[in-house]
Structure formats: structure tokens, C-alpha cells
Scaffold this active site. Structure first.
Site, PDB file in Angstrom:
ATOM      1  N   ASP A  83     -23.687 -20.138  -5.006  1.00 53.55           N
ATOM      2  CA  ASP A  83     -24.240 -20.155  -6.361  1.00 53.55           C
ATOM      3  C   ASP A  83     -23.508 -19.181  -7.266  1.00 53.55           C
ATOM      4  O   ASP A  83     -22.890 -18.207  -6.804  1.00 53.55           O
ATOM      5  CB  ASP A  83     -25.744 -19.860  -6.351  1.00 53.55           C
ATOM      6  CG  ASP A  83     -26.088 -18.500  -5.760  1.00 53.55           C
ATOM      7  OD1 ASP A  83     -25.510 -18.139  -4.705  1.00 53.55           O
ATOM      8  OD2 ASP A  83     -26.928 -17.786  -6.343  1.00 53.55           O
TER       9      ASP A  83
ATOM     10  N   GLU B 237     -28.070 -16.683  -3.707  1.00 56.71           N
ATOM     11  CA  GLU B 237     -27.808 -15.260  -3.497  1.00 56.71           C
ATOM     12  C   GLU B 237     -27.989 -14.480  -4.787  1.00 56.71           C
ATOM     13  O   GLU B 237     -28.497 -13.351  -4.783  1.00 56.71           O
ATOM     14  CB  GLU B 237     -26.384 -15.069  -2.957  1.00 56.71           C
ATOM     15  CG  GLU B 237     -26.042 -13.642  -2.550  1.00 56.71           C
ATOM     16  CD  GLU B 237     -25.506 -12.761  -3.690  1.00 56.71           C
ATOM     17  OE1 GLU B 237     -25.398 -11.539  -3.507  1.00 56.71           O
ATOM     18  OE2 GLU B 237     -25.189 -13.321  -4.781  1.00 56.71           O
TER      19      GLU B 237
END
Length: 385
Positions: free
Chosen positions: A74, A136
Site C-alpha cells: 500500500d 501498513e
């Protein structure tokens, strides 16, 4: 050719707009198919909704402890940033590769995929594992499901490398983080009769005062680690939200705060102090109005990382990066979770500069990609039979 190949793969990865609020499944399926063409099976671990996933794969003997190469898929948003080009179309200008996630941290992921491609036909005495996670950036959320999977297996990696951008410095420690919210409930009334109500914003400012006092204590006499840029635990208020109109005494206010603790300094005593203050304010508030007061909520937390300088993983990676001074970083990673929950000794080492992360015109240099590929090849050669 390997850097050209890594650049090609990075171009593909950047084109997946894997902002944390969106799905990363297209990228995960790309990685799954990439590995399948090499004859490597992968485990896909979805979130509860099935909209995002981690991926885990092994190159070499699965029943032997090996080295885990870990990264997150991400990226942070680009809205409001002045980019010179489309952030989700990689642009090369000279020796620099631009795009959202080039440094943080799809550059590392591209290098790992090239490594698996180059070494797919090799025999290994110890395996290489890859783990690419989701979410994350919003608090190391997604990798926890993957860790649960690994915890139930009879084998697990013996060491882990988190490929966050450290300019290829071997990092042995980072701070932990607690993200909290203070919810203050008052009693509304017309502001012309303000003393007849209970102002939730006033409760909130009392709690902010407590947070500021804790930070003053930490600054004056808190635990120290001089290897960190900010060598002590910090307390920070990031958002306050309360009130509906100036002529209404507000009945609700929330305060979002964080604690970033050096790994040798436990954050729990600070939370205990906040909880004690919240109880005091609640007792006083409820002496006037039921169902008022202050409640403390932990939104997210992840542990710090504190790997000993003489650990095997440190020696291993230092050997393949030609040494250099060990580092400690202020930003968090998934490394603390791998170590705390699975007992896997972990370092952080990856290409790119963290100062480029989250910025407009984020970039990574070809030199950093080259250094990363060299380190990964040396590591793989060590593990090969």
C-alpha cells in the site's frame, strides 16, 4: 539487465494505485501470477472483507528455516500534492525513477521479484521467503493476519529483512507507536447559560494539558537513546474535533493523540497516567450529569524493534551490504510485529531515502536499486546449495 528488468517490474507495480483506502488485489494477483510462471506457489491471506490481501511464497525447501524478505504494497494518497507527472505512471528522468511508491516501497518489491525470477531454477540449502502485505501505512494492520498464519505452521523464517527505504543502511531499531483517541462527553445547553451545561471541549483541553505535561516530563527526564534522531519517547496531539455551533455548549469532543516510544521505554505507564486523569475528570463530571466524562480508546498500536547488534541477521545483512554503521529510525515498520509475535530476529534495510516517502515527485535512484539487487544476490548465493 537485472536493473532494466527491475525497472520494468517497478513500472508495473506503480501502475497499481494501491492507496490504503483502496484494494490491492490487482497487484497481489499480478505477483501471484508472476510467481506461478516460475513454478512457485503462493499463499494469499485476505482481509475479513476479501477486498485486500497479503501474499507469502517460498523459494527453496519449505521445511527449513530461511530468510524472509518483507514489504508492504500500500501507498499513501496523492491528493493535494503538486506532482510533475501522473503519480501512478512511472517516469524516468536521468538516473531517477519517479512515482508514488517508488521509494516506499515498491522499489524493494521489484528487486525481490527479479531475484526470485533469476534464482527460480537454483537449488537452495536454506529458503528465501517473500511476504508482501496490505495496510501498513495505516498502522501495520494487514500483516497481522499473515503473522497469524505463520504462527500456526511448524516452521517459520529464522530471520527477516524489512525492505523499507534506509538508503541500504542496516537498521536494528525503530520506535513503537500507540495511536489513541480521547472521547469527551459533556451536556449541551444554550451558550448564554453555559454554566448549566458541561463543556466537552473543556474536558478535552484538560486531557490535552495532561498530554503536554507528560511530554514535558519525557523531555526533561525520560529514557534516552542517543542513536535516535529524537532520542526520547514523544507524545503528540494530532487532531481535535468538537462542537457544532458557537452558541451551543458542546456535548462531544474527541482528541487523537499518539505515543512514539523508544523500544526500551514502555508506553503503558503513560497510558496508565492518562487513564487515571480520565477517571478523575469522569468522576467530577458525573457528579453533575450522568453519562458524561472522558473515555480513552486505543485505535492502533505496534511494537518497536530492538535487534541486538551481534544478532545473526545483522551479521548476515552487514556482510552483504559491505558493512557500515548500524542505524536506528524514528518511523515504524512491520519488523516489531515479526519479532514480537513470531520471535523472528529482524532488521530494516532497503533502497531509497525515507525523506522521499509521502512527498510529491517521490523517487528512487537507479544506484539504490542496483545496491539492493547486489545485496539480494549475495544473500541468495549464501543460501543456495
Amino acid at each position: 539487465m537485472s536493473i532494466q528488468r527491475a525497472t520494468e517490474i517497478l513500472d508495473r507495480l506503480i501502475a497499481f494505485p494501491t492507496i490504503s483506502r483502496a484494494s490491492n488485489l490487482d497487484l497481489i494477483h499480478f505477483v501471484r501470477d508472476f510467481l506461478a510462471r516460475l513454478g512457485i506457489a503462493a499463499d494469499i491471506v485476505h482481509n475479513q472483507e476479501g477486498t485486500k490481501a497479503n501474499i507469502y511464497a517460498t523459494l527453496g525447501p519449505a521445511e527449513v528455516a530461511g530468510v524472509l524478505l518483507s514489504g508492504h504494497t500500500d501507498v499513501v494518497p496523492t491528493e493535494g500534492q503538486a506532482w510533475s507527472n501522473d503519480p501512478f505512471r512511472m517516469a524516468q528522468r536521468g538516473e531517477l525513477l519517479y512515482g508514488r511508491g517508488t521509494a516506499d516501497m515498491k522499489g524493494f518489491i521489484a528487486c525481490v521479484l527479479v531475484l526470485f525470477e533469476e534464482y527460480a531454477a537454483r537449488s537452495f540449502s536454506r529458503p528465501l521467503h517473500l511476504a508482501f502485505s496490505y495496510d501498513e501505512e495505516i498502522g501495520c494492520v494487514g500483516v497481522r493476519r499473515l503473522i497469524d498464519l505463520l504462527a500456526n505452521r511448524s516452521y517459520r523464517p529464522s530471520m527477516c529483512v524489512i525492505g523499507e527505504p534506509t538508503s541500504m543502511q542496516t537498521v536494528v531499531a525503530h520506535k513503537g507507536k500507540v495511536a489513541g483517541r480521547i472521547n469527551c462527553t459533556g451536556r449541551e445547553c444554550h451558550s448564554s447559560h453555559a454554566p448549566e451545561g458541561l463543556n466537552a471541549i473543556h474536558l478535552a483541553t484538560d486531557m490535552v494539558g495532561t498530554l503536554r505535561a507528560l511530554q514535558d516530563e519525557l523531555l526533561a527526564s525520560g529514557a534516552r537513546d542517543p542513536d535516535f534522531t529524537v532520542p526520547f519517547t514523544t507524545v503528540h496531539v494530532g487532531m481535535i474535533n468538537g462542537g457544532t455551533a458557537l452558541n451551543i455548549v458542546p456535548n462531544h469532543c474527541s482528541v487523537d493523540f499518539e505515543i512514539r516510544n523508544i523500544p526500551t521505554d514502555n508506553a503503558q505507564p503513560l497510558l496508565d497516567r492518562l487513564a487515571e486523569r480520565a477517571m478523575e475528570l469522569t468522576s467530577h463530571a458525573q457528579s453533575r450529569f450522568r453519562d458524561t466524562g472522558v473515555a480513552l480508546e486505543i485505535v492502533n498500536a505496534y511494537p518497536g524493534l530492538d535487534t541486538q547488534p551481534d544478532a545473526a541477521v545483522v551479521r548476515e545483512i552487514q556482510k552483504h551490504t559491505n558493512g557500515g554503521k548500524l542505524g536506528k529510525i524514528a518511523f515504524g515498520t512491520e519488523g516489531g510485529l515479526f519479532h514480537e509475535r513470531l520471535g523472528i530476529p529482524t532488521v530494516v534495510c532497503g533502497p531509497g531515502d525515507i525523506r522521499q516517502a509521502h512527498q510529491p515527485d517521490e523517487f528512487i535512484s537507479l544506484d539504490q536499486m542496483t545496491q539492493c539487487m547486489s545485496m539480494l544476490r549475495r544473500l541468495a548465493d549464501d543460501l543456495a546449495a
